[in-house]
Scaffold this motif. Structure first.
Motif: not given
Length: 256
Positions: A45-56, A58-63, A82-89
């Motif tokens: 029962n873990v809700a999730y959405d799927c994205y492609q790796d390359t969607d990172l 344009n990472p506005a959706w991460l927020s 990688r920068d998108a993930v670092e900024n997210y963290l």
């Protein structure tokens, strides 16, 4: 000189042509492992959405998400991803990395290349070696490894991801899986992550040479990364309830 035409083109589409059928008829875990992870989400029962790796790129959706899940084999990454993930963290969010050999090869993504990326070289690259997950790829490891549970970390405190598993120091888990045991094929370790990954805590590891290292890496502002460190991790979730509980603990902690 522009050498893009000479670089290896790697498809980002799945399934891919070399998704081998392994005896006794199981599909290559690099493809099927992602489907096993999605099944685990549904079963728990873990809700999730799927994205492609390359969607990172344009990472506005991460927020809108508290946790980003990286699946079985996220090997080919651009610096922008990688920068998108670092900024997210850095903003206090979390990453659950359930695979192995992640962020290992540096690539370029060009719009005109369609569903492909272009590999920059044949050597592991600095962008991956900076260790945003606290571990780096150790390439192909020995199959049929086990994980060796460590029930305590610094100060004698029990690792939160092990709560409810019943595991104690020295216990082995993840012995069986969809293709292989939980630690194997391609794995990640802390070796090479270096000073850019301070505070990383390893609480389980493959018992054979070059086995996976399961870790948690704290990040600023309450962010952190849970890293399973093995390409075969998702394939073992349905075979060992302790494996499943570890991932469920990580997911519950990530969204809290």
């Amino acid at each position: 000189m522009d050498d893009r035409a000479a670089r290896r083109r790697i498809t980002t589409q799945r399934p891919f042509a070399n998704a081998y059928i392994e005896a006794p008829g199981f599909i290559d875990v690099r493809f099927y492992g992602d489907l096993l992870l999605l099944k685990w989400f549904s079963d728990n029962n873990v809700a999730y959405d799927c994205y492609q790796d390359t969607d990172l790129h344009n990472p506005a959706w991460l927020s809108q998400y508290k946790v980003l899940v990286l699946a079985t084999h996220p090997e080919y990454w651009t610096p922008q991803m990688r920068d998108a993930v670092e900024n997210y963290l850095a903003g206090g969010d979390r990453v659950t990395y359930t695979g192995g050999n992640g962020m290992y090869e540096r690539v370029d993504h060009l719009a005109q290349a369609g569903p492909h990326v272009l590999q920059r070289g044949r050597q592991p690259v600095a962008v991956a070696r900076s260790g945003p997950a606290g571990v780096v790829g150790a390439r192909r490891g020995v199959r049929q490894l086990l994980l060796h549970g460590h029930a305590s970390v610094r100060g004698g405190r029990r690792a939160p991801v092990l709560e409810g598993t019943g595991l104690a120091v020295g216990d082995e888990f993840g012995k069986t899986g969809y293709n292989f045991a939980a630690s194997g094929w391609e794995v990640d370790t802390r070796a090479g992550a270096g000073a850019e990954a301070p505070g990383v805590v390893q609480f389980a590891h493959g018992v054979q040479h070059r086995g996976a290292e399961m870790c948690v890496l704290p990040k600023p502002n309450g962010g952190w990364v849970f890293s399973a460190g093995s390409l075969c991790f998702n394939g073992a979730l349905a075979h060992d309830p302790r494996m499943s509980r570890i991932l469920l603990n990580a997911m519950n902690a990530a969204v809290s």
